[in-house]
Scaffold this motif. Structure first.
Motif, PDB file in Angstrom:
ATOM      1  N   MET A 241      67.534  56.077  53.822  1.00 50.89           N
ATOM      2  CA  MET A 241      68.166  55.232  52.690  1.00 50.89           C
ATOM      3  C   MET A 241      66.853  54.437  52.408  1.00 50.89           C
ATOM      4  SD  MET A 241      71.654  54.304  54.589  1.00 50.89           S
ATOM      5  CE  MET A 241      71.935  52.712  53.851  1.00 50.89           C
ATOM      6  N   VAL A 242      66.160  54.114  53.403  1.00 50.23           N
ATOM      7  CA  VAL A 242      64.872  53.082  53.026  1.00 50.23           C
ATOM      8  C   VAL A 242      63.865  53.958  52.098  1.00 50.23           C
ATOM      9  CG1 VAL A 242      62.851  51.919  54.132  1.00 50.23           C
ATOM     10  CG2 VAL A 242      64.971  51.663  55.122  1.00 50.23           C
ATOM     11  N   LEU A 243      63.500  55.107  52.326  1.00 56.24           N
ATOM     12  CA  LEU A 243      62.673  56.039  51.746  1.00 56.24           C
ATOM     13  C   LEU A 243      63.114  55.902  50.362  1.00 56.24           C
ATOM     14  CD1 LEU A 243      59.936  57.581  51.989  1.00 56.24           C
ATOM     15  CD2 LEU A 243      61.459  59.432  51.932  1.00 56.24           C
ATOM     16  N   ASP A 244      64.455  56.474  49.915  1.00 51.03           N
ATOM     17  CA  ASP A 244      64.863  56.534  48.574  1.00 51.03           C
ATOM     18  C   ASP A 244      64.921  55.225  47.783  1.00 51.03           C
ATOM     19  OD1 ASP A 244      67.835  56.610  47.011  1.00 51.03           O
ATOM     20  OD2 ASP A 244      66.720  58.436  46.909  1.00 51.03           O
ATOM     21  N   SER A 245      65.257  54.152  48.641  1.00 50.56           N
ATOM     22  CA  SER A 245      65.285  52.947  48.012  1.00 50.56           C
ATOM     23  C   SER A 245      64.061  52.539  47.563  1.00 50.56           C
ATOM     24  CB  SER A 245      66.181  51.754  48.865  1.00 50.56           C
ATOM     25  OG  SER A 245      66.147  50.769  48.290  1.00 50.56           O
ATOM     26  N   ILE A 246      62.908  52.706  48.358  1.00 49.01           N
ATOM     27  CA  ILE A 246      61.559  52.341  47.820  1.00 49.01           C
ATOM     28  C   ILE A 246      61.158  53.034  46.507  1.00 49.01           C
ATOM     29  CG2 ILE A 246      58.857  52.283  48.438  1.00 49.01           C
ATOM     30  CD1 ILE A 246      59.817  51.865  51.433  1.00 49.01           C
ATOM     31  N   GLY A 247      61.416  54.385  46.741  1.00 49.17           N
ATOM     32  CA  GLY A 247      61.216  55.317  45.543  1.00 49.17           C
ATOM     33  C   GLY A 247      61.832  54.835  44.232  1.00 49.17           C
ATOM     34  N   VAL A 248      63.127  54.693  44.291  1.00 47.07           N
ATOM     35  CA  VAL A 248      63.882  54.180  42.981  1.00 47.07           C
ATOM     36  C   VAL A 248      63.331  52.730  42.531  1.00 47.07           C
ATOM     37  CG1 VAL A 248      65.825  55.592  43.521  1.00 47.07           C
ATOM     38  CG2 VAL A 248      66.026  53.178  43.935  1.00 47.07           C
ATOM     39  N   GLY A 249      63.189  52.076  43.620  1.00 43.99           N
ATOM     40  CA  GLY A 249      62.417  50.578  43.398  1.00 43.99           C
ATOM     41  C   GLY A 249      61.192  50.741  42.784  1.00 43.99           C
ATOM     42  N   LEU A 250      60.344  51.614  43.112  1.00 42.71           N
ATOM     43  CA  LEU A 250      58.923  51.897  42.459  1.00 42.71           C
ATOM     44  C   LEU A 250      59.117  52.386  41.073  1.00 42.71           C
ATOM     45  CD1 LEU A 250      57.189  53.459  45.395  1.00 42.71           C
ATOM     46  CD2 LEU A 250      56.640  51.019  44.262  1.00 42.71           C
ATOM     47  N   ILE A 251      59.898  53.392  40.772  1.00 47.64           N
ATOM     48  CA  ILE A 251      60.056  53.843  39.348  1.00 47.64           C
ATOM     49  C   ILE A 251      60.691  52.870  38.641  1.00 47.64           C
ATOM     50  CG2 ILE A 251      62.320  55.356  39.627  1.00 47.64           C
ATOM     51  CD1 ILE A 251      60.918  57.269  37.744  1.00 47.64           C
ATOM     52  N   GLY A 252      61.550  52.141  39.210  1.00 50.09           N
ATOM     53  CA  GLY A 252      62.203  50.752  38.505  1.00 50.09           C
ATOM     54  C   GLY A 252      61.420  50.090  37.819  1.00 50.09           C
ATOM     55  N   SER A 253      60.063  49.896  38.587  1.00 47.15           N
ATOM     56  CA  SER A 253      59.221  48.898  38.143  1.00 47.15           C
ATOM     57  C   SER A 253      58.610  49.518  36.678  1.00 47.15           C
ATOM     58  CB  SER A 253      58.133  48.795  39.362  1.00 47.15           C
ATOM     59  OG  SER A 253      57.218  49.987  39.105  1.00 47.15           O
ATOM     60  N   THR A 254      58.802  50.450  36.195  1.00 41.10           N
ATOM     61  CA  THR A 254      58.386  50.768  35.022  1.00 41.10           C
ATOM     62  C   THR A 254      59.526  50.401  33.783  1.00 41.10           C
ATOM     63  OG1 THR A 254      59.309  53.073  34.983  1.00 41.10           O
ATOM     64  CG2 THR A 254      57.085  52.733  35.718  1.00 41.10           C
ATOM     65  N   THR A 255      60.617  49.827  33.944  1.00 40.03           N
ATOM     66  CA  THR A 255      61.565  49.563  33.076  1.00 40.03           C
ATOM     67  C   THR A 255      61.283  48.249  32.499  1.00 40.03           C
ATOM     68  OG1 THR A 255      63.021  48.647  34.675  1.00 40.03           O
ATOM     69  CG2 THR A 255      63.393  50.958  34.454  1.00 40.03           C
ATOM     70  N   ASP A 256      62.145  48.161  31.208  1.00 45.36           N
ATOM     71  CA  ASP A 256      61.948  47.223  30.494  1.00 45.36           C
ATOM     72  C   ASP A 256      62.625  45.714  31.289  1.00 45.36           C
ATOM     73  OD1 ASP A 256      62.597  48.412  27.225  1.00 45.36           O
ATOM     74  OD2 ASP A 256      60.727  47.940  28.242  1.00 45.36           O
ATOM     75  N   VAL A 257      63.929  46.010  31.755  1.00 40.58           N
ATOM     76  CA  VAL A 257      64.595  44.974  32.458  1.00 40.58           C
ATOM     77  C   VAL A 257      63.611  44.304  33.533  1.00 40.58           C
ATOM     78  CG1 VAL A 257      65.847  46.405  33.943  1.00 40.58           C
ATOM     79  CG2 VAL A 257      66.772  44.195  33.165  1.00 40.58           C
ATOM     80  N   PHE A 258      63.064  45.378  34.209  1.00 41.32           N
ATOM     81  CA  PHE A 258      62.074  44.645  35.342  1.00 41.32           C
ATOM     82  C   PHE A 258      61.026  44.124  34.822  1.00 41.32           C
ATOM     83  CE2 PHE A 258      59.973  44.671  39.309  1.00 41.32           C
ATOM     84  CZ  PHE A 258      58.762  44.660  39.029  1.00 41.32           C
ATOM     85  N   GLU A 259      60.343  44.343  33.689  1.00 39.98           N
ATOM     86  CA  GLU A 259      59.350  43.739  33.281  1.00 39.98           C
ATOM     87  C   GLU A 259      59.974  42.053  32.711  1.00 39.98           C
ATOM     88  OE1 GLU A 259      56.030  44.779  33.063  1.00 39.98           O
ATOM     89  OE2 GLU A 259      55.710  42.668  32.369  1.00 39.98           O
ATOM     90  N   LEU A 260      61.113  42.155  32.148  1.00 40.09           N
ATOM     91  CA  LEU A 260      61.599  41.072  31.642  1.00 40.09           C
ATOM     92  C   LEU A 260      61.872  40.049  32.949  1.00 40.09           C
ATOM     93  CD1 LEU A 260      64.398  40.727  29.156  1.00 40.09           C
ATOM     94  CD2 LEU A 260      64.442  39.139  31.073  1.00 40.09           C
ATOM     95  N   ALA A 261      62.486  40.534  34.011  1.00 38.58           N
ATOM     96  CA  ALA A 261      62.620  39.512  34.853  1.00 38.58           C
ATOM     97  C   ALA A 261      61.422  39.260  35.776  1.00 38.58           C
ATOM     98  CB  ALA A 261      63.515  40.637  36.335  1.00 38.58           C
ATOM     99  N   LEU A 262      60.273  40.063  35.692  1.00 37.97           N
ATOM    100  CA  LEU A 262      59.204  40.003  36.445  1.00 37.97           C
ATOM    101  C   LEU A 262      58.469  38.631  35.488  1.00 37.97           C
ATOM    102  CD1 LEU A 262      56.875  40.221  38.440  1.00 37.97           C
ATOM    103  CD2 LEU A 262      55.969  41.947  37.093  1.00 37.97           C
ATOM    104  N   GLN A 263      58.544  38.668  34.379  1.00 34.36           N
ATOM    105  CA  GLN A 263      58.050  37.662  33.352  1.00 34.36           C
ATOM    106  C   GLN A 263      58.669  36.594  33.371  1.00 34.36           C
ATOM    107  OE1 GLN A 263      57.507  38.661  29.367  1.00 34.36           O
ATOM    108  NE2 GLN A 263      56.283  40.615  29.793  1.00 34.36           N
TER     109      GLN A 263
ATOM    110  N   HIS B 117      56.718  32.977  34.677  1.00 39.73           N
ATOM    111  CA  HIS B 117      56.616  31.963  33.776  1.00 39.73           C
ATOM    112  C   HIS B 117      57.150  30.738  34.582  1.00 39.73           C
ATOM    113  CE1 HIS B 117      56.225  34.393  29.907  1.00 39.73           C
ATOM    114  NE2 HIS B 117      55.264  34.510  30.690  1.00 39.73           N
ATOM    115  N   MET B 118      58.277  30.939  35.037  1.00 42.96           N
ATOM    116  CA  MET B 118      58.928  29.485  35.433  1.00 42.96           C
ATOM    117  C   MET B 118      58.275  29.286  36.659  1.00 42.96           C
ATOM    118  SD  MET B 118      61.254  29.172  33.506  1.00 42.96           S
ATOM    119  CE  MET B 118      60.945  29.867  31.824  1.00 42.96           C
ATOM    120  N   TYR B 119      57.633  30.116  37.508  1.00 45.94           N
ATOM    121  CA  TYR B 119      57.243  29.602  38.674  1.00 45.94           C
ATOM    122  C   TYR B 119      55.836  29.756  38.862  1.00 45.94           C
ATOM    123  CZ  TYR B 119      62.133  29.802  39.542  1.00 45.94           C
ATOM    124  OH  TYR B 119      63.319  29.503  39.467  1.00 45.94           O
TER     125      TYR B 119
END
Lengths: 495, 474
Positions: A62-84, A88-90
């Protein structure tokens, strides 16, 4: 003895207006006897030696799979929005790593937030029974918290894994308090309900809080739980996991500072809802002490489902069913399927409003559409990460097939991930009818992904953002996680 | 699914409502709410729960900073300023209450003030007043979507349900978001709603308001950056409807018309005279009246004369607490408040200190209390009453009943008493200049060019030694 006394007294209370004096005190169970207290005790007392080899094995997957999907998820728009938003706020805070972004760190709760968003951004993360996405709510918080701990006292790999498992276990136990939880959800999105609690439990464990603080962490988290299903299949859905992770961490941090909340939050108290507020039926059970022989981790009995493509779990049944039809069709003639061949497509699926979408408008909707996934698999023989790009969603061939789909909800097909099936029936123009059925897709807990398949998925995902050296390091480190003296070896490979 | 356009109408209304639509009545009432909220908030910055939240919040850094009320040299990221100030407002359960039941102002004002301090262009007092009223109005509208909301709650604590939506609406208004963005702000906020009632009467309850304020603000900020949620969030049973067992939403029409009717025009709020759950106000007024009757007849009031105390109250489990063990429980106990009133002939802020709660005389009196829930005494802040009956050893009985306490919307606090409440509490934190400055600014808010002056008054503390908590804990 007190409980027997209560049984006698309780019927008398039914008549209001009785003289309630000091005896009133007995109406409340002794603090140690509550369900809430049993959970607090469990979290504070559980130790690495309580993890069986099976639980270690399954949770590392589970840990491996979760990290993997988290990593590919870092290429999405919604991730970018949340990161920005967070940046910006902090101000930059050099503490906890962000998946896949070299040099980017945030405050622990914010890192938990964005990494949680990444994990669920493509609906690619693990699914359990009863239904929830357990790892995405817990792992980002445990990682962020580990980053926060002083350099000379980082948790060992085993401590890390223990905290992770506590977070999963608590979620599983809470879901078993209601029948409602056993079916595909209709009201609250489960990760927003149990995920926050799991994250709080995991973080309380990692922080080594005492049993009272652990209980309060759960109670504080309850006031941060709950998001409606209507936001599933929208861009906001990944935030449910992101918020579960960060708010659970926050609840544990607040509890560590002495914040207190309801000592009965998990118990059923008539007229005052606690955690029961999120369910129509609710029967809580205390959790056994880990030192008693009586306790077994739920992960031992109920394995995890891993997804092969980034879409709602229900899609995997129709995709596998449609893929088998594709195979037959392709066997007949040329290597591709043409919409012109197809007269009609009938899907027999369980009744569930939020995954029944005839013409999805966005990638989020497409991931939650029986029709879309069936047609994609029918056309291509499989559904992959690429099936949800804007170009793929708008393909004329696909749209043509979509317009020929009908949906039926057979009585014997319940909205339940343990018992449902998917059937795809394609009527060809020539008159032939081809049928495909899937009872258990590959990746379901009844037919789990092999270690090979799991690693392949991980490499494909992680490889999108990390150099292959780090990808392989992660595979090795997670495999060895329970033997790792210092979890920094894991923390340093995530970006 | 038939799109009823309810969410859309809310988004449109939040965007379109303008200050010319604010009537004198609404302006007057909302200014009273703002003043009262600031007063109880300032007092609340001296509570234990506020300090825990403040210490926690100081872990976070940001470039933009907003004021922490009652602290001259601590600022926080706006999100956390909204959080702690919101907690302060609700920390003693001293803030306003509406019908249907919620504490509307604490969820909205802290978010708006924190946000206003970070906006590049000056926010006028009128902008602030308008955004505030938008936040209140949205809450009122949402509560009218279900019958469940009209009674004293049992499942979810209302501020956690509608408060976050109000904060999102108000913040979206102040940020000048488009109608679609306003709708999405509501949708995102909906995923942050809902905290269970069991945490009421605990130290965590104030966080329900603090969280509503901050998460509504965040929802608006995320919507501004383009995050989208379900555009029909208010229309759907599986949307905002999940928080209610009956749910019947309707659109917000006429938002551009000059005849727009604000709910606050028809339905005022209640302001508290005692830092305790609203229900306590009835029982206290009844207890004081019963006590007066006994004193009148007997010549003096002697506790030892009392054999039984009977309270006749509406059924509401979370305020039925025979022997409270903490200040939070005490604020949610019919029994405690009745007995405090009998013992001291008043109930004030200091009635809830640990020493006062643990008084032997009080505990003895508490052991003589019984609670009845007569049929017909409905658990609704609009319909309930409380009766207190004292029975003496001589066999005499003294009964008093309270239908409407002073401060209830049917019997509002006079302007003089409201300002007095503010002054007394604000003075324990701010210097005179600060106290009078706030009264002045709020009193004239619709004419104030730049509302940041309010922030500076809120930081004018009287005691230099409150720097106790200013150092950052890592």
């Amino acid at each position: 003895m007190i409980s027997t006394l209560q049984k006698i007294i309780r019927p008398v209370w039914a008549v209001r207006g009785l003289h309630k004096s000091a005896v009133e005190v007995l109406k409340h169970p002794a603090p140690e006897d509550t369900v809430t207290a049993s959970f607090g005790k469990f979290i504070s007392e559980v130790k690495p030696q309580h993890l069986s080899p099976m639980v270690l094995h399954r949770s590392k997957r589970m840990v491996l799979d979760s990290i993997g999907v988290g990593l590919i998820g870092s290429t999405t728009d919604v991730f970018e929005l949340a990161l920005q938003h967070c940046q910006h706020m902090y101000a930059p805070d050099d503490i906890s790593s962000v998946y896949g972004r070299r040099g980017t760190r945030l405050s622990p709760t914010l890192a938990a937030f964005v990494n949680g968003v990444a994990t669920h951004s493509m609906d690619f993360d693990d699914t359990w029974h009863p239904a929830t996405h357990p790892s995405g709510a817990v792992l980002p918080a445990v990682l962020a918290l580990s980053d926060m701990m002083p350099a000379n006292s980082k948790p060992s790999g085993l401590d890390f894994l223990l905290a992770f498992n506590v977070g999963i276990e608590i979620q599983g136990r809470l879901m078993r308090f209601s029948n409602e939880a056993h079916n595909i959800p209709k009201r609250f999105h489960p990760p927003s309900v149990v995920g926050t609690m799991g994250s709080a439990a995991a973080c309380a464990r990692l922080l080594s809080l005492d049993h009272s603080q652990c209980s309060h962490a759960l109670a504080i988290a309850a006031s941060l739980s709950g998001a409606p299903m209507a936001n599933a299949a929208t861009q906001a859905k990944p935030l449910h996991i992101g918020n579960a992770s960060r708010l659970g961490l926050e609840a544990a941090l607040l509890a560590s500072r002495g914040l207190e909340a309801s000592p009965l939050v998990l118990d059923a108290v008539a007229g005052v809802a606690g955690f029961s507020a999120f369910y129509e039926d609710y029967v809580p059970q205390p959790i056994k002490s880990p030192s008693d022989d009586g306790h077994r981790f739920l992960l031992e009995e109920q394995d995890m489902g891993f997804k092969r493509f980034p879409a709602h779990l229900g899609m995997h049944w129709v995709a596998d069913a449609a893929a088998s039809v594709h195979k037959i069709l392709v066997g007949f003639g040329p290597g591709t399927v043409h919409p012109d061949q197809v007269q009609d497509i009938l899907l027999r699926v369980p009744k569930s409003k939020y995954i029944n979408r005839p013409f999805p408008d966005s990638e989020h909707e497409a991931r939650h559409s029986f029709q879309f996934n069936a047609c994609s698999a029918l056309l291509d023989g499989e559904v992959t990460v690429q099936s949800f790009t804007p170009a793929a969603i708008m393909r004329p061939d696909l749209l043509a097939l979509l317009s020929r789909v009908r949906v039926e909800h057979p009585q014997d097909n319940p909205a339940n991930f343990n018992r449902m099936y998917g059937e795809v029936q394609v009527s060809l123009v020539g008159g032939d009818i081809l049928k495909g059925r899937c009872d258990t897709f590959y990746g379901h807990w009844r037919n789990p992904l092999t270690n090979e398949s799991l690693r392949k998925k991980f490499r494909n995902n992680a490889g999108e953002v990390l150099p292959s050296e780090k990808v392989e390091n992660l595979v090795d480190v997670v495999e060895e996680l329970d033997r790792l003296g210092d979890c920094r070896d894991l923390l340093s490979q995530l970006q | 699914m038939l799109r009823k356009g309810i969410t859309e109408s809310f988004g449109a209304a939040i965007h379109a409502l303008n200050s010319t639509q604010l009537t004198d009545g609404v302006i007057k009432r909302s200014k009273r709410m703002m003043l009262d909220t600031l007063g109880v908030g300032l007092l609340g910055t001296r509570t234990v729960v506020f300090n825990k939240a403040l210490k926690y919040s100081q872990l976070f850094m940001s470039e933009e900073r907003s004021s922490v009320w009652g602290k001259s040299d601590i600022t926080l990221p706006p999100y956390y300023a909204a959080f702690v100030n919101g907690i302060a407002v609700h920390s003693m359960d001293f803030d306003d209450t509406w019908h249907p039941a919620t504490h509307p102002s604490g969820a909205v004002l802290p978010a708006l003030l924190a946000l206003a301090e970070t906006l590049p262009s000056q926010t006028s007092g009128l902008d602030l007043l308008l955004a505030f009223n938008v936040g209140i109005e949205v809450q009122g509208r949402l509560m009218r979507f279900s019958k469940e909301a009209y009674n004293i709650p049992e499942r979810f604590h209302p501020p956690s349900v509608v408060g976050v939506m109000g904060s999102a609406a108000a913040s979206a208004k102040l940020l000048g978001l488009s109608p679609a963005q306003c709708s999405h702000a509501l949708a995102i906020a909906a995923s942050s709603a809902g905290a269970p009632l069991a945490n009421a009467a605990t130290q965590t309850k104030p966080l329900h308001i603090g969280n509503a304020a901050r998460r509504g603000l965040e929802a608006a900020q995320l919507a501004k950056m383009g995050l989208e949620g379900n555009p029909d969030i208010l229309d759907l049973g599986r949307g905002f409807g999940v928080y209610y067992t009956d749910y019947s939403p309707s659109a917000m029409a006429d938002s551009t018309s000059s005849d727009f009717k604000w709910i606050l025009e028809d339905q005022d709020v209640a302001f508290k005279r005692i830092p305790a759950h609203l229900g306590m106000h009835w029982v206290v007024d009844a207890a004081l009246a019963a006590r007066a009757k006994l004193e009148d007849t007997a010549g003096n009031f002697d506790l030892s004369q009392i054999r039984h105390v009977t309270l006749r109250v509406p059924p509401s489990k979370y305020v039925d607490c025979p022997l409270p063990a903490s200040e939070h429980q005490a604020r949610h106990s019919f029994q405690f408040n009745a007995c405090s009133a009998l013992l001291d002939n008043k109930v004030t802020v200091s009635s809830f200190s640990e020493a006062q709660i643990n008084r032997q005389a009080l505990k003895e009196l508490l052991s003589k209390v019984k609670v009845e829930t007569p049929k017909g005494n409905q658990p609704s802040f609009d319909k309930m009453y409380c009766e207190v009956e004292l029975q003496t050893y001589q066999g005499k009985s003294y009964v008093a009943r309270c239908d409407t306490f002073y401060g209830h919307w049917r019997k509002p606090l006079s302007q003089e008493d409201l300002v007095e409440k503010f002054s007394v509490h604000a003075s324990s934190v701010l210097c005179t200049e600060g106290v009078e400055g706030v009264i002045d600014v709020i009193g004239n808010i619709e004419r104030v060019k730049e509302c940041s002056v309010l922030g500076s008054y809120l930081r004018m503390t009287s005691n230099q030694h409150e720097q106790l908590y200013s150092s950052r804990n890592l």
